[in-house]
Design a protein around this motif. Structure first.
Motif, short mmCIF file in Angstrom:
data_model
loop_
_atom_site.label_atom_id
_atom_site.label_comp_id
_atom_site.label_asym_id
_atom_site.label_seq_id
_atom_site.Cartn_x
_atom_site.Cartn_y
_atom_site.Cartn_z
N CYS B 59 32.86 -2.40 -40.79
CA CYS B 59 31.79 -3.14 -41.46
C CYS B 59 32.30 -4.04 -42.56
O CYS B 59 31.53 -4.85 -43.08
CB CYS B 59 30.75 -2.18 -42.01
SG CYS B 59 31.34 -1.16 -43.35
N SER B 60 33.55 -3.90 -42.98
CA SER B 60 34.14 -4.74 -44.03
C SER B 60 33.52 -4.57 -45.40
O SER B 60 33.73 -5.40 -46.27
CB SER B 60 34.09 -6.23 -43.68
OG SER B 60 34.67 -6.49 -42.45
N LEU B 61 32.78 -3.50 -45.63
CA LEU B 61 32.24 -3.30 -46.98
C LEU B 61 33.37 -2.95 -47.94
O LEU B 61 33.34 -3.32 -49.12
CB LEU B 61 31.18 -2.20 -46.98
CG LEU B 61 29.88 -2.53 -46.26
CD1 LEU B 61 28.88 -1.41 -46.42
CD2 LEU B 61 29.29 -3.82 -46.78
N ALA B 63 36.38 -4.15 -47.74
CA ALA B 63 37.02 -5.43 -48.05
C ALA B 63 36.21 -6.22 -49.05
O ALA B 63 36.75 -6.89 -49.91
CB ALA B 63 37.21 -6.24 -46.77
N TYR B 72 41.98 -6.29 -45.12
CA TYR B 72 41.63 -7.28 -44.10
C TYR B 72 41.10 -6.54 -42.89
O TYR B 72 41.78 -5.67 -42.36
CB TYR B 72 42.86 -8.10 -43.70
CG TYR B 72 42.58 -9.11 -42.64
CD1 TYR B 72 42.91 -8.88 -41.31
CD2 TYR B 72 41.97 -10.31 -42.95
CE1 TYR B 72 42.65 -9.80 -40.33
CE2 TYR B 72 41.69 -11.25 -41.99
CZ TYR B 72 42.03 -11.00 -40.68
OH TYR B 72 41.76 -11.93 -39.72
N VAL B 73 39.87 -6.89 -42.49
CA VAL B 73 39.23 -6.19 -41.38
C VAL B 73 38.81 -7.20 -40.33
O VAL B 73 38.21 -8.22 -40.65
CB VAL B 73 37.97 -5.42 -41.85
CG1 VAL B 73 37.39 -4.63 -40.70
CG2 VAL B 73 38.28 -4.54 -43.02
N PRO B 75 36.52 -6.89 -37.09
CA PRO B 75 35.75 -5.98 -36.24
C PRO B 75 35.75 -6.47 -34.79
O PRO B 75 36.12 -7.60 -34.51
CB PRO B 75 34.34 -6.08 -36.84
CG PRO B 75 34.30 -7.42 -37.49
CD PRO B 75 35.71 -7.81 -37.85
N GLU B 77 33.69 -5.56 -30.70
CA GLU B 77 32.64 -4.83 -30.01
C GLU B 77 33.26 -3.80 -29.08
O GLU B 77 34.34 -4.00 -28.55
CB GLU B 77 31.83 -5.83 -29.18
CG GLU B 77 30.43 -5.38 -28.90
CD GLU B 77 29.59 -6.50 -28.29
OE1 GLU B 77 30.03 -7.66 -28.33
OE2 GLU B 77 28.51 -6.19 -27.80
N THR B 79 32.25 -0.56 -26.04
CA THR B 79 31.22 0.10 -25.24
C THR B 79 31.68 1.51 -24.93
O THR B 79 32.79 1.91 -25.30
CB THR B 79 30.99 -0.64 -23.92
OG1 THR B 79 32.22 -0.74 -23.24
CG2 THR B 79 30.41 -2.01 -24.16
N GLU B 88 28.35 0.40 -31.99
CA GLU B 88 28.87 -0.69 -31.17
C GLU B 88 30.04 -1.40 -31.82
O GLU B 88 30.59 -2.31 -31.24
CB GLU B 88 27.79 -1.72 -30.84
CG GLU B 88 26.56 -1.69 -31.70
CD GLU B 88 25.61 -2.82 -31.38
OE1 GLU B 88 25.36 -3.05 -30.19
OE2 GLU B 88 25.15 -3.47 -32.33
N ARG B 89 30.46 -0.99 -32.98
CA ARG B 89 31.42 -1.78 -33.73
C ARG B 89 32.56 -0.90 -34.19
O ARG B 89 32.35 0.23 -34.61
CB ARG B 89 30.67 -2.35 -34.94
CG ARG B 89 31.40 -3.35 -35.74
CD ARG B 89 30.47 -3.80 -36.86
NE ARG B 89 31.11 -4.76 -37.71
CZ ARG B 89 30.63 -5.96 -37.99
NH1 ARG B 89 29.51 -6.35 -37.46
NH2 ARG B 89 31.27 -6.77 -38.79
#
Lengths: 892, 172
Positions: B59-61, B63, B72-73, B75, B77, B79, B88-89
């Motif tokens: 989610c990069s929170l 960062a 450094y993120v 993300p 997708e 399945t 999903e991430r």
């Protein structure tokens, strides 16, 4: 103008303004979800609840006054939605009371009970209205047990481009309303009721609309996400660089969102004069060509063993040597250049300056591929649409004649704006050899026989002459022209066009009576113009005798295919016209001749003649390109070019508006801008051709930045006077255009969302009619081309060539997400012809013309008139179709 | 001639003699390490759930919270066919530049899933700056069992909530 009091702040707004707009004008932002300034209000989300009151009237009908003389306000007992309430004189609104704060908190709390805790993983986080409204007006703590939160499908593909998350949807219906009201494709709808109400996509393929991407922008939560961008970056990590779309010539303003020098997404940039806040799906998704891994990154030289990478220095040395050799052997006239119309203005200007002033060769052209049909340049120069024209605000005072164009396939966003104008009362006449999408929104839809544009226009002029509707202030020879008209009658023209005479009469009257009128012509009309010189002069005549020239919302627009087609015409990439649309001193070879190796050396920049027909390689071929195209494969030297995302520059759109775009990502590998390559060659060829021109211009080949070239164009090309880099880069405040949204009054409302800042709106150059108010023009009469009569053409079926927005071109092919949208090659054939040939809908047929035969599916419908078949060009196997050729269609 | 003050000498030496026979407080680093406080801010680790799925959802929170822009993120997708984390991430690229990091712990506070935790490792030295950038593979804790490694196909495809093991009586 009613005066409204919002929290003790008085503001005057036009009649028909909504309270939410009036509040914004007063500086008080009422939170909304379902309201959108471009959509009719529905009052579904209840977020904008405020206290509203109107002056109380006594039994005698007079307004009651209190002790200090102010009107007594009768407050409505319940809160009202500001987005559906129109203002009235003396209305008072309270947004700071406890009841309103309670209502806002309550609505947010209800919305959040069903909304998932997705903020960390949701694309919208960071630009989410629900987040912002919750922070401002929502409750601090949740009272709802998280285990009981509503659960629903989270990954529902709505077509190939959009992903829906049912849990996040707050049922504001903005997407459905956008598709219904603005896009005109009603492909979304609600299903079920209550909490289980969900968005469904109709049709096959689902969500089949060329504007589906706009629903991502207007969705207030992260329910609709782009399948291309989703989950690839957070929005605060993405830098937005202002740019202009690289595809069609609407010139939509965009932001290129980049992170780490990769293009993550394209979003629209607001420009009320060009694209409002919309872009089509091609502009939104087809950006991968700029960052494709097979881009050329170094200059390549072809020798006996194949291609090898060389340095720029060596490449220039080779080109210099060969150019000098060819000149000494064959003369300077043996060099020529083709520059495509996707290249920015600065590069085009230097290209023609290089050839005309350094090489002294007049052989320049840009008309390759789609642009081969470009026509109407003189028409635009004289009667191009007024510079203040805004296609989004045309109203009942304007008649718009769209002739020979399929606007949705050629200029998608203009189709949106024309449909909106028609809804607002503009008299839209759509005339085309077949039924196009815009016809459904038109006041009059006319389907004429293919190639009979001239007769249609003569019919209209005849009606105008016959009913003396003409205005001859700007015309010198009306009587002589009228005499030539009299050799036709409306019935004759109607017979040739296969249109009812009444339709021609109605169109002519509407066009002549309207205070303002525009003519927009597109690909099919231009293809006729190539063979029939009368069409251009007849369009000019129609504009002149109805007096619709030289002011805003009047004039002619040509739908050119590429983003800088107008720029190519302005900069003089033509054998007979120089920069500024002035006649050139010497006439050179056209693109067709250059492609036939009429010169010994050829520099092809940003064009692909080998992919669009026969191409014979001259002795020496230099190609500046992004990819190893068909032409590049034949070249002796290939120079890599920068895409629009890697550099600054200007493009001129179809309304002659010059717009600036900025670099978003760093250049790939060793690519350099084309203007730098031209400059380096100019420096090396300074003694190529000693002429008096050259000694003047030698000083002017030291450009360090693109903006210096922009400024030189402003200084040396009279057409572009005043269009300097600083002026283009200036942030102009654009007021939003007035709209009526379900407005019961006659006066259009202001969308009181304030003025736009931080946008550069582009600068258009004035046509001759506009810059010289007293100019007089001579009507030219040219005999229209003989048109096959009805009995002849029934025996011969002719081919019409259409354009499809999604095709197999180089720029589209690098975007895999759009490939399912590219149509399967199909031939549209009229049911009468199909019956004769025994073809039913969806049958496989063989189409033979000239020396080729293609197999494809047949669509039997009423879209094409009898005697005509339609195939879209540039799909699988349908390249280089000859317009108007007789074809044979047989069932397989 | 005066005698030297032998008494003071013995008094001082007695301190030395006494301390000589009492155990030293020195920790014999590196064989013995001094235990650190439970909330010590050392090198980061990306934690996993009990079923082996990564807690990090990309989610990069962290960062965004980092005051020195050390994280450094990227993300991506996912399945059920190839599952890294619930939902999903997941973080396809996750890098921390330990030279920028000031070990403040803001990332740990910002993380919504409790994925990034500052652990107790303080032995961080490198021969070049490149090695100071630790990657996702270096940050992830080992899976609880070899068959619970990521990525793997989950046996209950389509139901994202099945991927998070239920926790009785509270919120994970």
């Amino acid at each position: 103008m009613p005066t409204v009091t919002i929290d003790n702040l008085r503001v005057d707004v036009p009649n028909g303004t909504l309270v939410v707009e009036a509040a914004k004008k007063a500086g008080n932002v009422i939170p909304v979800f379902c309201y959108h300034p471009k959509l009719a209000p529905v009052g579904m989300c209840r977020m904008c609840l405020v206290e509203i009151g109107t002056p109380r009237r006594g039994k005698d009908g007079q307004i009651e006054k209190d002790a200090s003389g102010n009107a007594v306000i009768a407050w409505m007992p319940k809160l009202q939605t500001a987005c559906t309430t129109f203002v009235s004189e003396g209305m008072a609104v309270r947004t700071d009371s406890a009841a309103v704060a309670d209502a806002r908190r309550g609505v947010v709390e209800f919305l959040l009970t069903s909304h998932p805790l997705d903020c960390p993983v949701c694309d919208k986080g960071g630009e989410c209205p629900l987040q912002n409204v919750t922070m401002e007006y929502g409750p601090g703590n949740s009272r709802f047990p998280v285990e009981l939160k509503f659960q629903n499908e989270k990954r529902v593909p709505l077509g190939d481009l959009i992903m829906l998350d049912r849990e996040r949807c707050i049922q504001c219906a903005r997407c459905i309303r956008f598709q219904d009201e603005i896009a005109g494709d009603s492909v979304l709808g609600f299903n079920a009721r209550g909490r289980g109400m969900e968005i469904v996509a109709f049709g096959d393929p689902p969500f089949n609309s060329k504007f589906s991407g706009n629903t991502i922008d207007i969705c207030p939560v992260g329910a609709l996400t782009s399948r291309d961008f989703r989950l690839s970056a957070r929005v605060w990590e993405v830098n937005d660089a202002p740019s202009i779309c690289a595809h069609c010539s609407v010139g939509c303003n965009i932001f290129i969102g980049e992170r780490d020098h990769q293009i993550k997404r394209i979003v629209p940039r607001e420009n009320e004069a060009v694209n409002e806040i919309w872009i089509c799906d091609k502009g939104r998704f087809a950006h991968h060509f700029a960052t494709a891994p097979d881009r050329l990154t170094t200059p390549m030289l072809r020798d006996e063993d194949g291609w090898r990478a060389v340095s720029w220095f060596d490449a220039f040395a080779t080109i210099t040597t060969r150019f000098n050799e060819i000149k000494s052997q064959f003369g300077a006239n043996a060099l020529g250049g083709i520059a495509g119309d996707r290249v920015p203005n600065e590069d085009l200007y230097l290209f023609q300056k290089f050839f005309r002033e350094i090489i002294s060769s007049p052989h320049l052209d840009h008309r390759v591929g789609w642009s081969a049909a470009n026509a109407g340049a003189d028409l635009i120069k004289q009667f191009g649409v007024g510079t203040e024209t805004n296609l989004g605000v045309l109203d009942k005072n304007v008649a718009v004649l769209v002739i020979g164009a399929d606007v949705e396939e050629e200029q998608p966003v203009l189709r949106l704006r024309l449909s909106a104008s028609a809804q607002r009362g503009a008299h839209l006449i759509v005339a085309n050899p077949r039924v196009t999408k815009l016809a459904a929104h038109a006041k009059q839809s006319i389907v004429y026989n293919i190639g009979s544009e001239a007769y249609f226009l003569i019919g209209m002029l005849f009606v105008i002459a016959g009913e003396t509707l003409e205005k001859t202030e700007s015309v010198t020879n009306w009587d002589a022209f009228k005499k030539s008209l009299e050799s036709f009658t409306v019935e004759q023209c109607a017979e040739i066009c296969r249109v009812k005479p009444e339709k021609i009469r109605d169109a002519a009257r509407a066009f002549a009576h309207a205070p303002d009128a525009l003519i927009l012509f597109g690909r099919e009309a231009m293809q006729t113009m190539q063979r029939d010189a009368a069409v251009e002069s007849l369009i000019a005549a129609l504009m002149l005798v109805t007096g619709h020239i030289g002011k805003k919302n009047n004039g002619v627009i040509a739908f050119y295919p590429h983003n800088n087609s107008t720029g190519a015409l302005d900069m003089g990439i033509l054998p007979d016209y120089a920069a500024g649309r002035v006649v050139a001193r010497a006439k050179g070879f056209s693109a067709a001749d250059l492609a036939n190796a009429k010169t010994k050396a050829l520099w092809v920049m940003g064009a692909d003649p080998a992919a669009h027909g026969k191409f014979s390689k001259p002795n020496f071929l230099v190609v500046s390109e992004l990819f190893m195209t068909e032409t590049a494969k034949l070249a002796d030297i290939v120079l890599p070019a920068q895409s629009f995302a890697e550099r600054d520059g200007t493009f001129t759109n179809t309304e002659r508006r010059v717009q600036l775009f900025r670099a978003a990502i760093k250049p790939r590998g060793d690519v350099k801008p084309d203007w730098w390559a031209i400059q380096e060659m100019a420096k090396r060829l300074q003694s190529f051709n000693v002429s008096e021109l050259q000694s003047l211009t030698l000083k002017h080949w030291n450009y360090e930045t693109c903006s210096q070239i922009t400024d030189e164009i402003a200084a040396r090309v009279p057409l572009y006077a005043g269009i300097t880099y600083d002026k283009l880069a200036e942030n102009v405040k654009q007021p939003r255009a007035p709209y009526g949204q379900g407005n019961p009054s006659d006066t259009p409302t202001e969308i009181a969302m304030g003025e736009l800042e931080g946008t550069t709106s582009g600068i258009a150059w004035k046509s001759i009619a506009e810059s010289d108010a007293g100019a007089k023009f001579e009507l030219e009469w040219r005999e229209p081309r003989q048109h096959a009569s009805r009995s002849d053409s029934r025996q011969q079926i002719r081919l019409a060539v259409a354009r499809s927005l999604y095709d197999r071109g180089t720029m589209m092919s690098k975007t895999s997400i759009l490939q399912p949208r590219v149509p399967i090659p199909a031939i549209e054939i009229n049911s009468l012809d199909a019956e004769e040939l025994g073809i039913e809908n969806a049958a496989r047929v063989r189409v033979s013309f000239e020396s080729r035969a293609l197999e494809m599916i047949a669509h039997v419908d009423g879209h094409v008139p009898p005697g005509t078949v339609l195939i879209a060009q540039n799909l699988d196997g349908t390249a280089n179709l000859p317009m108007g050729a007789p074809v044979k269609v047989e069932k397989i | 001639m005066t005698l030297p003050n032998i008494g003071a000498l013995f008094k001082g030496m007695s301190v030395t003699l006494r301390e000589m026979f009492s155990p030293p407080v020195t920790y014999q680093y590196p064989e013995v390490r001094r235990p650190v406080a439970p909330r010590f801010h050392g090198r980061h680790e990306l934690k996993r759930h009990d079923n082996g799925l990564e807690k990090c959802i990309g989610c990069s929170l962290c960062a965004a919270a980092c005051p020195s822009d050390a994280i450094y993120v990227e993300p991506a997708e996912q399945t059920d066919a190839e599952r890294y984390s619930p939902g999903e991430r997941y973080a396809a690229r996750y890098e921390i530049n330990l030279l920028r990091c000031i070990f403040c712990g803001f990332c740990e506070e910002a993380c919504p899933t409790g994925a990034i935790i500052l652990e107790h490792n303080y032995e961080l030295s490198y021969y070049d700056r490149r090695s100071a950038i630790i990657t996702r593979e270096q940050l992830l804790v080992p899976p609880p069992a070899p068959d619970k490694d990521t990525p793997r196909a989950m046996r209950d495809p389509g139901n994202l909530y099945a991927a998070i093991p239920p926790v009785k009586g509270g919120v994970e």
